[in-house]
Motif scaffolding. Structure first.
Motif, short mmCIF file in Angstrom:
data_model
loop_
_atom_site.label_atom_id
_atom_site.label_comp_id
_atom_site.label_asym_id
_atom_site.label_seq_id
_atom_site.Cartn_x
_atom_site.Cartn_y
_atom_site.Cartn_z
N MET A 130 0.86 -1.18 0.00
CA MET A 130 0.00 0.00 0.00
C MET A 130 0.89 1.23 0.00
O MET A 130 1.70 1.42 0.89
N HIS A 131 0.73 2.03 -1.03
CA HIS A 131 1.38 3.33 -1.08
C HIS A 131 0.33 4.34 -0.64
O HIS A 131 -0.80 4.32 -1.15
N ALA A 132 0.68 5.18 0.30
CA ALA A 132 -0.28 6.16 0.81
C ALA A 132 0.38 7.53 0.87
O ALA A 132 1.59 7.65 1.01
N ARG A 133 -0.44 8.53 0.72
CA ARG A 133 -0.01 9.91 0.93
C ARG A 133 -0.96 10.45 1.99
O ARG A 133 -2.11 10.75 1.71
N VAL A 134 -0.46 10.51 3.22
CA VAL A 134 -1.25 10.92 4.37
C VAL A 134 -0.74 12.27 4.84
O VAL A 134 0.44 12.40 5.19
N GLY A 135 -1.61 13.26 4.84
CA GLY A 135 -1.19 14.61 5.24
C GLY A 135 -0.08 15.14 4.35
O GLY A 135 0.78 15.87 4.81
N GLY A 136 -0.07 14.72 3.09
CA GLY A 136 0.95 15.17 2.15
C GLY A 136 2.25 14.39 2.21
O GLY A 136 3.15 14.63 1.40
N GLN A 137 2.39 13.48 3.17
CA GLN A 137 3.63 12.71 3.33
C GLN A 137 3.46 11.31 2.75
O GLN A 137 2.52 10.60 3.10
N PRO A 138 4.38 10.87 1.87
CA PRO A 138 4.27 9.52 1.30
C PRO A 138 4.73 8.46 2.29
O PRO A 138 5.68 8.65 3.05
N ASP A 139 4.01 7.35 2.32
CA ASP A 139 4.35 6.19 3.15
C ASP A 139 4.08 4.94 2.34
O ASP A 139 3.24 4.93 1.44
N THR A 140 4.79 3.87 2.66
CA THR A 140 4.56 2.57 2.03
C THR A 140 4.43 1.53 3.13
O THR A 140 5.23 1.51 4.06
N VAL A 141 3.41 0.69 3.02
CA VAL A 141 3.16 -0.37 3.99
C VAL A 141 3.05 -1.68 3.23
O VAL A 141 2.42 -1.73 2.17
N TYR A 142 3.67 -2.73 3.77
CA TYR A 142 3.57 -4.06 3.20
C TYR A 142 2.80 -4.91 4.21
O TYR A 142 3.04 -4.79 5.42
N GLY A 143 1.87 -5.75 3.74
CA GLY A 143 1.10 -6.54 4.69
C GLY A 143 0.46 -7.74 4.04
O GLY A 143 0.65 -8.02 2.85
N THR A 144 -0.34 -8.42 4.83
CA THR A 144 -1.12 -9.58 4.40
C THR A 144 -2.52 -9.43 4.95
O THR A 144 -2.69 -9.08 6.12
N ALA A 145 -3.52 -9.71 4.13
CA ALA A 145 -4.91 -9.69 4.57
C ALA A 145 -5.55 -11.02 4.18
O ALA A 145 -5.23 -11.58 3.12
N CYS A 146 -6.41 -11.54 5.05
CA CYS A 146 -7.09 -12.81 4.79
C CYS A 146 -8.60 -12.60 4.93
O CYS A 146 -9.05 -11.84 5.78
N ARG A 147 -9.37 -13.30 4.08
CA ARG A 147 -10.82 -13.21 4.14
C ARG A 147 -11.31 -14.03 5.33
O ARG A 147 -10.90 -15.15 5.55
N GLN A 148 -12.20 -13.43 6.10
CA GLN A 148 -12.78 -14.06 7.27
C GLN A 148 -14.03 -14.84 6.88
O GLN A 148 -14.59 -14.62 5.79
N PRO A 149 -14.51 -15.73 7.75
CA PRO A 149 -15.71 -16.51 7.43
C PRO A 149 -16.93 -15.64 7.09
O PRO A 149 -17.77 -16.04 6.30
N ASP A 150 -17.01 -14.43 7.66
CA ASP A 150 -18.16 -13.55 7.38
C ASP A 150 -17.99 -12.78 6.07
O ASP A 150 -18.84 -11.98 5.70
N GLY A 151 -16.86 -13.00 5.35
CA GLY A 151 -16.64 -12.34 4.07
C GLY A 151 -15.80 -11.09 4.16
O GLY A 151 -15.38 -10.54 3.15
N SER A 152 -15.58 -10.57 5.37
CA SER A 152 -14.73 -9.39 5.53
C SER A 152 -13.28 -9.75 5.39
O SER A 152 -12.91 -10.92 5.46
N TRP A 153 -12.44 -8.76 5.20
CA TRP A 153 -10.99 -8.96 5.10
C TRP A 153 -10.34 -8.40 6.35
O TRP A 153 -10.69 -7.32 6.82
N ARG A 154 -9.38 -9.14 6.87
CA ARG A 154 -8.67 -8.74 8.09
C ARG A 154 -7.18 -8.77 7.84
O ARG A 154 -6.66 -9.75 7.31
N VAL A 155 -6.49 -7.70 8.22
CA VAL A 155 -5.04 -7.67 8.11
C VAL A 155 -4.51 -8.71 9.08
O VAL A 155 -4.86 -8.74 10.25
N ALA A 156 -3.67 -9.61 8.56
CA ALA A 156 -3.25 -10.79 9.33
C ALA A 156 -1.77 -10.79 9.71
O ALA A 156 -1.23 -11.82 10.02
N ASN A 157 -1.09 -9.65 9.68
CA ASN A 157 0.34 -9.65 9.97
C ASN A 157 0.55 -9.74 11.45
O ASN A 157 -0.08 -9.12 12.21
#
Length: 157
Positions: A130-157
């Motif tokens: 994920m590349h983000a520009r928050v408050g004008g500042q660039p940030d990069t985040v690496y992660g993992t998300a998994c689908r939950q039984p209810d269909g939602s996605w949860r960050v799993a790191n």
């Protein structure tokens, strides 16, 4: 000192520091905590490549703290709309296909790219950048998300 165990020790130190930071009373919701953990681990890994001896340990700790702060900022900045759009990207985007948006309320910009798809315990999981520009500042985040039984996605790191 055994050189084979040196990177492992730094990795353990980085993860421990990230988890300690994630447990601080000032941490907000789960997005901020997940961002802090991911950022802390990555910052610690980068810091462990700097210097030698005790200087390397200090660089690892400093890298962990800086990375945790950056990751927490991105996680804290995401509102329900942003989390919904990220979940949509996890659900529908092909591996390598970026999905971007600008939050109309905060003007923060996000771009999520799934980088690997796999199954864990029968559920689909997506590694992402994920590349983000928050408050004008660039940030990069690496992660993992998994689908939950209810269909939602949860960050799993």
């Amino acid at each position: 000192m055994n050189l084979r165990t040196l990177p492992l020790r730094h990795g353990v130190l980085a993860v421990s520091a990230a988890l300690a930071l994630a447990g601080c009373g000032t941490m907000g919701g789960p997005n901020e905590q997940s961002g802090a953990i991911v950022g802390g681990v990555l910052g610690g890994a980068v810091g462990s490549q700097v210097g030698g001896g005790s200087g390397r340990i200090v660089a690892t700790v400093i890298g962990t703290m800086i990375g945790a702060n950056i990751g927490a900022n991105v996680g804290r900045s995401m509102d329900a709309n942003d989390r919904s759009r990220a979940a949509y990207a996890f659900e529908t985007a092909r591996t390598g296909q970026p999905t971007g948006w600008v939050n109309p309320d905060t003007r923060n910009e996000y771009n999520v790219t799934p980088t690997r798809t796999y199954e864990q315990n029968g559920a689909p999981c997506r590694e992402y950048t994920m590349h983000a520009r928050v408050g004008g500042q660039p940030d990069t985040v690496y992660g993992t998300a998994c689908r939950q039984p209810d269909g939602s996605w949860r960050v799993a790191n």
